[in-house]
Design a protein around this motif. Structure first.
Motif, PDB file in Angstrom:
ATOM      1  N   THR A 383      -8.890 -28.503  78.005  1.00  0.00           N
ATOM      2  CA  THR A 383      -9.547 -29.626  78.667  1.00  0.00           C
ATOM      3  C   THR A 383      -8.521 -30.626  79.185  1.00  0.00           C
ATOM      4  O   THR A 383      -7.386 -30.685  78.697  1.00  0.00           O
ATOM      5  CB  THR A 383     -10.495 -30.337  77.676  1.00  0.00           C
ATOM      6  N   LEU A 384      -8.953 -31.428  80.138  1.00  0.00           N
ATOM      7  CA  LEU A 384      -8.177 -32.581  80.582  1.00  0.00           C
ATOM      8  C   LEU A 384      -8.543 -33.832  79.779  1.00  0.00           C
ATOM      9  O   LEU A 384      -7.910 -34.871  79.914  1.00  0.00           O
ATOM     10  CB  LEU A 384      -8.432 -32.853  82.073  1.00  0.00           C
ATOM     11  N   GLY A 385      -9.566 -33.722  78.954  1.00  0.00           N
ATOM     12  CA  GLY A 385     -10.072 -34.867  78.217  1.00  0.00           C
ATOM     13  C   GLY A 385      -9.098 -35.402  77.185  1.00  0.00           C
ATOM     14  O   GLY A 385      -8.217 -34.701  76.696  1.00  0.00           O
ATOM     15  N   ASP A 386      -9.304 -36.661  76.851  1.00  0.00           N
ATOM     16  CA  ASP A 386      -8.518 -37.326  75.807  1.00  0.00           C
ATOM     17  C   ASP A 386      -9.514 -38.066  74.924  1.00  0.00           C
ATOM     18  O   ASP A 386     -10.066 -39.085  75.319  1.00  0.00           O
ATOM     19  CB  ASP A 386      -7.519 -38.299  76.444  1.00  0.00           C
ATOM     20  N   GLY A 387      -9.787 -37.514  73.742  1.00  0.00           N
ATOM     21  CA  GLY A 387     -10.797 -38.103  72.870  1.00  0.00           C
ATOM     22  C   GLY A 387     -12.194 -37.595  73.117  1.00  0.00           C
ATOM     23  O   GLY A 387     -13.153 -38.054  72.495  1.00  0.00           O
ATOM     24  N   THR A 388     -12.352 -36.621  74.013  1.00  0.00           N
ATOM     25  CA  THR A 388     -13.656 -36.007  74.253  1.00  0.00           C
ATOM     26  C   THR A 388     -13.937 -34.970  73.172  1.00  0.00           C
ATOM     27  O   THR A 388     -13.054 -34.626  72.367  1.00  0.00           O
ATOM     28  CB  THR A 388     -13.673 -35.311  75.623  1.00  0.00           C
ATOM     29  N   ASN A 389     -15.157 -34.432  73.156  1.00  0.00           N
ATOM     30  CA  ASN A 389     -15.483 -33.391  72.188  1.00  0.00           C
ATOM     31  C   ASN A 389     -14.538 -32.200  72.315  1.00  0.00           C
ATOM     32  O   ASN A 389     -14.102 -31.628  71.312  1.00  0.00           O
ATOM     33  CB  ASN A 389     -16.928 -32.920  72.381  1.00  0.00           C
ATOM     34  N   ALA A 390     -14.248 -31.816  73.572  1.00  0.00           N
ATOM     35  CA  ALA A 390     -13.382 -30.663  73.787  1.00  0.00           C
ATOM     36  C   ALA A 390     -11.975 -30.928  73.256  1.00  0.00           C
ATOM     37  O   ALA A 390     -11.358 -30.064  72.622  1.00  0.00           O
ATOM     38  CB  ALA A 390     -13.337 -30.316  75.273  1.00  0.00           C
ATOM     39  N   ASP A 391     -11.472 -32.122  73.504  1.00  0.00           N
ATOM     40  CA  ASP A 391     -10.152 -32.502  73.003  1.00  0.00           C
ATOM     41  C   ASP A 391     -10.166 -32.581  71.479  1.00  0.00           C
ATOM     42  O   ASP A 391      -9.238 -32.110  70.801  1.00  0.00           O
ATOM     43  CB  ASP A 391      -9.754 -33.842  73.614  1.00  0.00           C
ATOM     44  N   ASN A 392     -11.223 -33.136  70.922  1.00  0.00           N
ATOM     45  CA  ASN A 392     -11.319 -33.286  69.465  1.00  0.00           C
ATOM     46  C   ASN A 392     -11.493 -31.954  68.738  1.00  0.00           C
ATOM     47  O   ASN A 392     -11.313 -31.885  67.511  1.00  0.00           O
ATOM     48  CB  ASN A 392     -12.473 -34.222  69.112  1.00  0.00           C
ATOM     49  N   ASN A 393     -11.854 -30.896  69.479  1.00  0.00           N
ATOM     50  CA  ASN A 393     -11.917 -29.574  68.851  1.00  0.00           C
ATOM     51  C   ASN A 393     -10.587 -29.197  68.206  1.00  0.00           C
ATOM     52  O   ASN A 393     -10.546 -28.394  67.268  1.00  0.00           O
ATOM     53  CB  ASN A 393     -12.283 -28.506  69.890  1.00  0.00           C
ATOM     54  N   LEU A 394      -9.496 -29.758  68.710  1.00  0.00           N
ATOM     55  CA  LEU A 394      -8.179 -29.481  68.129  1.00  0.00           C
ATOM     56  C   LEU A 394      -8.123 -29.912  66.666  1.00  0.00           C
ATOM     57  O   LEU A 394      -7.579 -29.195  65.810  1.00  0.00           O
ATOM     58  CB  LEU A 394      -7.087 -30.194  68.924  1.00  0.00           C
ATOM     59  N   TYR A 395      -8.672 -31.091  66.357  1.00  0.00           N
ATOM     60  CA  TYR A 395      -8.678 -31.566  64.968  1.00  0.00           C
ATOM     61  C   TYR A 395      -9.450 -30.600  64.078  1.00  0.00           C
ATOM     62  O   TYR A 395      -9.004 -30.226  62.984  1.00  0.00           O
ATOM     63  CB  TYR A 395      -9.319 -32.953  64.874  1.00  0.00           C
ATOM     64  N   ASP A 396     -10.634 -30.198  64.559  1.00  0.00           N
ATOM     65  CA  ASP A 396     -11.495 -29.347  63.742  1.00  0.00           C
ATOM     66  C   ASP A 396     -10.921 -27.939  63.601  1.00  0.00           C
ATOM     67  O   ASP A 396     -11.034 -27.331  62.531  1.00  0.00           O
ATOM     68  CB  ASP A 396     -12.901 -29.313  64.345  1.00  0.00           C
ATOM     69  N   ALA A 397     -10.319 -27.431  64.670  1.00  0.00           N
ATOM     70  CA  ALA A 397      -9.697 -26.103  64.580  1.00  0.00           C
ATOM     71  C   ALA A 397      -8.629 -26.096  63.487  1.00  0.00           C
ATOM     72  O   ALA A 397      -8.561 -25.169  62.659  1.00  0.00           O
ATOM     73  CB  ALA A 397      -9.094 -25.714  65.928  1.00  0.00           C
ATOM     74  N   ILE A 398      -7.820 -27.139  63.467  1.00  0.00           N
ATOM     75  CA  ILE A 398      -6.745 -27.214  62.466  1.00  0.00           C
ATOM     76  C   ILE A 398      -7.316 -27.424  61.063  1.00  0.00           C
ATOM     77  O   ILE A 398      -6.887 -26.777  60.096  1.00  0.00           O
ATOM     78  CB  ILE A 398      -5.750 -28.326  62.852  1.00  0.00           C
ATOM     79  N   LEU A 399      -8.300 -28.315  60.923  1.00  0.00           N
ATOM     80  CA  LEU A 399      -8.905 -28.545  59.609  1.00  0.00           C
ATOM     81  C   LEU A 399      -9.615 -27.309  59.071  1.00  0.00           C
ATOM     82  O   LEU A 399      -9.667 -27.090  57.851  1.00  0.00           O
ATOM     83  CB  LEU A 399      -9.886 -29.713  59.690  1.00  0.00           C
ATOM     84  N   LEU A 400     -10.139 -26.484  59.974  1.00  0.00           N
ATOM     85  CA  LEU A 400     -10.804 -25.254  59.552  1.00  0.00           C
ATOM     86  C   LEU A 400      -9.813 -24.120  59.286  1.00  0.00           C
ATOM     87  O   LEU A 400     -10.209 -23.031  58.888  1.00  0.00           O
ATOM     88  CB  LEU A 400     -11.828 -24.827  60.618  1.00  0.00           C
ATOM     89  N   GLY A 401      -8.531 -24.392  59.506  1.00  0.00           N
ATOM     90  CA  GLY A 401      -7.502 -23.416  59.159  1.00  0.00           C
ATOM     91  C   GLY A 401      -7.202 -22.391  60.232  1.00  0.00           C
ATOM     92  O   GLY A 401      -6.803 -21.259  59.909  1.00  0.00           O
ATOM     93  N   THR A 402      -7.378 -22.759  61.498  1.00  0.00           N
ATOM     94  CA  THR A 402      -7.134 -21.781  62.564  1.00  0.00           C
ATOM     95  C   THR A 402      -5.729 -21.205  62.478  1.00  0.00           C
ATOM     96  O   THR A 402      -4.754 -21.918  62.194  1.00  0.00           O
ATOM     97  CB  THR A 402      -7.374 -22.415  63.952  1.00  0.00           C
ATOM     98  N   LYS A 403      -5.625 -19.924  62.708  1.00  0.00           N
ATOM     99  CA  LYS A 403      -4.328 -19.244  62.661  1.00  0.00           C
ATOM    100  C   LYS A 403      -3.523 -19.515  63.919  1.00  0.00           C
ATOM    101  O   LYS A 403      -2.299 -19.671  63.871  1.00  0.00           O
ATOM    102  CB  LYS A 403      -4.553 -17.733  62.496  1.00  0.00           C
ATOM    103  N   ARG A 404      -4.210 -19.521  65.060  1.00  0.00           N
ATOM    104  CA  ARG A 404      -3.609 -19.870  66.346  1.00  0.00           C
ATOM    105  C   ARG A 404      -4.598 -20.749  67.103  1.00  0.00           C
ATOM    106  O   ARG A 404      -5.758 -20.881  66.697  1.00  0.00           O
ATOM    107  CB  ARG A 404      -3.304 -18.615  67.189  1.00  0.00           C
ATOM    108  N   ILE A 405      -4.141 -21.327  68.208  1.00  0.00           N
ATOM    109  CA  ILE A 405      -5.011 -22.141  69.055  1.00  0.00           C
ATOM    110  C   ILE A 405      -5.031 -21.538  70.449  1.00  0.00           C
ATOM    111  O   ILE A 405      -3.976 -21.346  71.065  1.00  0.00           O
ATOM    112  CB  ILE A 405      -4.519 -23.601  69.122  1.00  0.00           C
ATOM    113  N   GLY A 406      -6.234 -21.219  70.918  1.00  0.00           N
ATOM    114  CA  GLY A 406      -6.384 -20.702  72.268  1.00  0.00           C
ATOM    115  C   GLY A 406      -6.288 -21.823  73.285  1.00  0.00           C
ATOM    116  O   GLY A 406      -7.066 -22.763  73.244  1.00  0.00           O
ATOM    117  N   HIS A 407      -5.329 -21.732  74.169  1.00  0.00           N
ATOM    118  CA  HIS A 407      -5.054 -22.689  75.255  1.00  0.00           C
ATOM    119  C   HIS A 407      -4.352 -23.948  74.748  1.00  0.00           C
ATOM    120  O   HIS A 407      -3.216 -24.215  75.108  1.00  0.00           O
ATOM    121  CB  HIS A 407      -6.319 -23.054  76.029  1.00  0.00           C
TER     122      HIS A 407
END
Length: 538
Positions: A383-407
């Motif tokens: 996303t181009l967002g900053d603080g949007t739901n799409a941008d905030n998915n980064l926090y949740d992906a990491i908290l959920l233990g993602t092995k890698r991050i897509g994009h």
């Protein structure tokens, strides 16, 4: 401040040196760049500099229209045909790429090949909501389906005035009888291709927002899906995916398969083929291709493949449970194939990860009970967002233990998250050409990839949906990254390729074997480079 310019330039050289020590090519895997590698790196830099002047610079000998501004790393779809004629692309095509860790299976095989596969099968039919004419052809999408023998019809054309809208026409017949004023069979191919790919006009003019281009992007899957989700085509499609990837120098594949459809069509046109049957076929074809490579004495060129089970972010959270249970069942049956789980789709428009926290956390607990492991490998921050739901998915992906991050396109805005990724080895699956065509950046020089790499965030170069974007394999993505920098060189490309195994789902022993096999391919590549360009000063 600096009365002695000699002192100034000494300080300057020191500062540049200290800064560049943070770059990837200064952190080489083997710590020492030998003489052959050094010569190859200088050779590639010389070719890049030459082509920057002769092809992309103000003295370019390439003929383009007056509206086109040429520069290295420019808009891919505009530059694609120019790229294919360069020496640098020829070199990148021979480069051993390592692992492809982010690609969606239903967009990995060239459109022309998909059409050829589909035309083999009389069960596949096409229809349109109205008769195709010169005025309507640009706005009408074909709809495909494999029909039961009892449902086959005698309709002969979607361009005839007698065509009844919505009537199914055999694919072969529709192509053969396509109106000559619309181009005949070649016009049919062009119409189909335009429906399941993104054109330069769409990417850079008519679909000029992320929302608009995503609408076109999603429509390509809706159109191509029924062609692919017919078992006889699907089996040939998977085989072609493996072979074309090998031909491009990719030796290991982790592919996302979208399991939104709970069944696909069998040879008889019946929607009864289960996910278990599908994975059984995938496994069989994979082993056959590996055996082919072994018999050819090329086993080092293909390590294998695993699957990231995926479904789409628009499904309700309570419905997600079915897919999570299905993923566990498939993992139990095919433990060597299932590498992880992901939720895919347009993050700006669809549900955030927080909508799915309850079923996702239960999924983790269920795995513990069963003694299995299916890591999350989430799309996040596309996303181009900053603080949007799409941008905030980064926090949740990491908290959920993602092995890698897509994009992870917006990750650069989050210093703490970058630090976590760096320290925790959470690799970002960067898809440069995809990001550009889907309007997250206008060109490679503006892409955040170098910033991620130079801050020590692990990255892997990926192609995402090459059949839609025209960046088949990984050669185009490596090319765009290489030409967009005057500092990165062949050693940087080597490190990106070689390290990709590190972030894969292979076990440690498999990773070591994969790297050893890749090292053999790298030596062959250096030998080829030396033979191919013996007279060029390096």
């Amino acid at each position: 401040m600096y009365p002695d310019l000699g002192e100034y330039f000494a300080r300057r050289e020191q500062l540049v040196s200290e800064d560049r020590k943070q770059r990837l090519d200064a952190r080489t895997s083997n710590k020492v760049v030998d003489e052959v590698e050094g010569k190859a790196d200088r050779l590639v830099r010389a070719i890049r500099a030459q082509e920057a002047r002769n092809i992309w610079g103000p003295d370019s000998n390439v003929e383009v229209d007056n509206d086109t501004h040429l520069f290295p790393g420019m808009a891919f779809l505009t530059a694609r045909e120019i790229i294919t004629k360069t020496q640098l692309f020829k070199i990148m095509s021979r480069l051993p790429k390592g692992a492809l860790l982010h690609a969606h299976l239903d967009a990995t095989v060239n459109v022309e090949v998909l059409l050829r596969l589909a035309l083999r099968h009389p069960a596949i039919h096409v229809r349109t909501p109205k008769v195709l004419t010169a005025n309507s052809i640009g706005s009408i999408q074909p709809e495909f389906r494999a029909l039961r023998r009892s449902e086959w019809d005698s309709a002969s054309s979607v361009t005839a005035l007698s065509y009844i809208p919505g009537e199914w026409v055999p694919l072969r017949v529709a192509r053969q009888n396509f109106d000559p004023t619309l181009g005949g069979p070649e016009g049919f191919d062009k119409w189909l291709t335009s429906a399941i790919t993104i054109s330069p006009a769409e990417a850079y003019r008519t679909h000029n927002t992320t929302q608009k281009i995503w609408q076109k992007f999603q429509s390509t899957f809706h159109t191509a899906g029924p062609l692919i989700l017919y078992l006889p085509v699907w089996k040939d499609y998977v085989r072609e995916f493996f072979r074309s990837s090998i031909d491009d120098g990719i030796s290991y594949l982790e592919v996302r398969i979208n399991f939104l459809h709970r069944y696909i069509f069998n040879e008889a046109g019946e929607e009864i083929v289960t996910h278990s049957t599908l994975l059984g076929e995938y496994d069989r074809i994979l082993n056959e291709v590996k055996e082919e490579m072994r018999q050819q004495g090329r086993e080092d060129e293909f390590i294998g493949s695993k699957i990231i089970y995926s479904t789409i972010r628009f499904i309700p959270p309570d419905e997600l449970q079915w897919y999570l249970d299905d993923c566990i069942t498939l993992k139990q049956k095919f433990p060597h194939l299932i590498a992880g789980f992901d939720l895919v789709g347009h993050e700006d428009a669809l549900r955030p990860l927080t909508d799915y926290l309850e079923p996702l956390t239960k999924f983790v607990e269920r795995q513990k009970e069963l003694g299995i492991e299916i890591p999350f490998i989430f799309h996040a921050g596309e996303t181009l967002g900053d603080g949007t739901n799409a941008d905030n998915n980064l926090y949740d992906a990491i908290l959920l233990g993602t092995k890698r991050i897509g994009h992870g396109f917006s990750l650069i805005k989050h210093p703490k998250l970058m630090e976590i990724c760096k320290e925790g080895g959470i690799a970002v699956e960067v898809c440069p050409i995809s990001n550009e065509i889907l309007r997250l950046t206008s060109s490679m020089p503006m892409h955040p990839l170098p910033a991620l790499i130079n801050h020590g965030v692990p990255v892997s170069l990926c192609s995402d949906d090459p059949a839609v974007f025209g960046n088949m394999g990984l050669s185009f993505d490596f090319f765009q990254v290489l030409v967009a920098s005057e500092v990165s060189g062949l050693i940087t490309m080597k490190e990106l390729a070689r390290r990709s195994f590190k972030y894969s789902s292979l076990d440690e022993n498999e990773k070591q074997l994969a790297v050893l096999s890749w090292d053999k391919q790298w030596k062959k590549f250096l030998q080829w480079l030396e033979q191919e360009y013996p007279a060029l000063e390096a």
